[in-house]
Design an enzyme around this catalytic site. Structure first.
Site, PDB file in Angstrom:
ATOM      1  N   CYS A  96      -4.120  -2.440  -2.211  1.00 12.48           N
ATOM      2  CA  CYS A  96      -3.427  -1.684  -3.254  1.00 12.48           C
ATOM      3  C   CYS A  96      -3.728  -0.200  -3.144  1.00 12.48           C
ATOM      4  O   CYS A  96      -2.885   0.632  -3.476  1.00 12.48           O
ATOM      5  CB  CYS A  96      -3.804  -2.216  -4.642  1.00 12.48           C
ATOM      6  SG  CYS A  96      -5.579  -2.192  -4.979  1.00 12.48           S
ATOM      7  N   GLU A 149      -5.533  -4.365 -12.840  1.00 11.09           N
ATOM      8  CA  GLU A 149      -5.557  -3.507 -11.651  1.00 11.09           C
ATOM      9  C   GLU A 149      -4.414  -3.998 -10.779  1.00 11.09           C
ATOM     10  O   GLU A 149      -4.500  -5.059 -10.173  1.00 11.09           O
ATOM     11  CB  GLU A 149      -6.909  -3.630 -10.941  1.00 11.09           C
ATOM     12  CG  GLU A 149      -7.198  -2.488  -9.976  1.00 11.09           C
ATOM     13  CD  GLU A 149      -6.516  -2.654  -8.641  1.00 11.09           C
ATOM     14  OE1 GLU A 149      -5.431  -2.042  -8.448  1.00 11.09           O
ATOM     15  OE2 GLU A 149      -7.036  -3.390  -7.792  1.00 11.09           O
TER      16      GLU A 149
END
Length: 452
Positions: free
Chosen positions: A263, A229
């Protein structure tokens, strides 16, 4: 013996020194993790459920204690820190309730008398995790991994070792057997040898592209499963028929929560040219009202960045974009690790604030003429984590979902992770999924069973 010094980014003062584990200590801890797996993998769901519920209760009971470590180590405002702890309790409760259902044998009709898929744990799984959500990033891996019968070994970012040790403490306080979850106090250089150890069966990493590429390369050379990720450069697409007041509020939250260090934050605001002036006017007012200050104070919304060098990087991206022709609307000043909330308009795809991931409280603004141009602008990115689209015509918006090169599309909401939904990206945002049934199965052997 090597050590790491923990520094409070807001005060600049030393918190403490952490002695790093030696190679032998790491090896011994991995061996103990392996031994624990032999018994843990066959613990019934009823027992694991009670333990995971106890972890959720421990998080809830002592959330201020755990949140304060986050505030000190990486500067997260206290209210947002406590909300993060509460979300960790939620994911523990979710998997306590759903793991058995997610991992039940999946019956498949074939020419066999009986055939099915069994989901079995892989063993010891290494988690390499970042500092920006120092509890949540770990718990969204640990809760499903442990409920599936795996063992967790954490290599956390070196500036949040206190949080890392707290996570181990949470599982121990909840009653989990020793070495079900272990924190390694180790440098980044220690990751490769740990991955080379045959005890470790898989790895999950949340972090930067270069870090992910290095870990994936090492895992691949060992033929070990990896989930990545990585970064994101999410667009916030504001259509001309949106509810302006509500959309401004959501966009501010999407960009500036956690001081912009996320993010999945909305980093590129794409606004319809026909409403751009009105929308930006309201946006400037809303961002100007965000309270910066001591992250330990309850009404602070914007704290410092986790390190001074991160603020310097953001400052350079903003300055480079302005030098290339963008217009500074608000902010733009840095003091140490603090960077004030910043808005920059007239940003084009070739500018740093559009092409690169900005990790902090700075939002780029670009206008578009129609939805087709907005989709093209959104997809003009090496990342593909998520996108938000704001409009009153939800039915029309849903027809465009397939055109976005993203892991998630949110309509009239900021991109967020939810235990009930799979989370992850495409392109350089990584691969694999966390959360939901998809996440808990990532580190399972999907075993085919055929009986005739």
């Amino acid at each position: 013996m090597a050590s790491v010094t923990s520094i409070n980014p807001y005060t600049g003062s030393k918190i403490t020194d952490y002695k790093l584990h030696t190679k032998k200590e790491v090896s011994d801890l991995l061996e103990k993790a392996k031994q624990r797996f032999e018994s843990w993998k066959s613990v019934p769901y009823t027992k694991k459920k009670k333990l995971m519920q106890a972890a959720a209760a421990e998080l809830t009971k002592n959330k201020k204690e755990y949140a304060e470590t986050m505030v000190a180590e990486m500067g997260k405002p206290i209210q947002q820190a406590m909300a993060e702890i509460e979300k960790c309790a939620w994911v523990c409760e979710y998997y306590a309730d759903t793991a058995e259902k997610h991992l039940a044998n999946e019956i498949i009709d074939t020419d066999a008398s009986k055939s099915y898929v069994a989901y079995e744990p892989m063993g010891v799984v290494l988690a390499v995790m970042p500092w920006n959500y120092p509890y949540w990033q770990v718990f969204r891996f640990a809760a499903p991994a442990l409920m599936a019968g795996n063992i967790g070994v954490l290599k956390h970012a070196s500036n949040v070792f206190g949080c890392a040790l707290n996570i181990q403490k949470i599982f121990e306080r909840a009653g989990f057997p020793e070495h079900c979850f272990t924190t390694l106090l180790a440098s980044s250089d220690a990751i490769a040898p740990v991955l080379e150890n045959p005890i470790v069966k898989a790895v999950t990493l949340t972090g930067s592209g270069p870090a992910g590429a290095a870990v994936a390369e090492k895992a691949g050379s060992q033929i070990k499963k990896s989930v990545l990720e990585l970064g994101g450069n999410n667009a916030l697409i504001v259509m001309e028929d949106c509810d302006i007041e509500a959309t401004v509020a959501t966009c501010v939250q999407a960009r500036f929560q956690n001081t912009g260090q996320s993010c999945i934050a909305g980093k590129r605001l794409l606004v319809a040219a026909s409403i751009a002036e009105e929308f930006i006017e309201q946006l400037v007012v809303a961002v100007r009202e965000l309270k910066s200050g001591d992250p330990a104070e309850e009404d602070t919304f914007i704290g410092t960045l986790a390190r001074t060098d991160l603020a310097e990087d953001l400052e350079q991206q903003v300055n480079n974009s302005i030098a290339a022709g963008a217009t500074l609307l608000l902010g733009g000043k840095r003091q140490g690790a603090y960077y004030e909330p910043t808005l920059v308009k007239d940003v084009t795809p070739k500018m740093a604030m559009f092409a690169e991931e900005t990790f902090g409280p700075a939002l780029s603004i670009t206008t578009f003429k129609n939805i087709e141009e907005a989709i093209t602008l959104s997809n003009t990115s090496k990342f593909g984590l998520g996108v938000s689209l704001f409009t009153e015509d939800v039915e029309a918006a849903e027809k465009f979902v397939s055109q976005f090169e993203e892991g998630a599309v949110f309509i009239n909401e900021l991109v967020k992770s939810d235990p009930r939904l799979p989370f992850g990206g495409v392109k350089e945002s990584g691969y694999g999924r966390e959360l939901s049934a998809h996440g808990i199965r990532e580190f399972c052997n999907r075993k085919t069973v055929y009986i005739k």
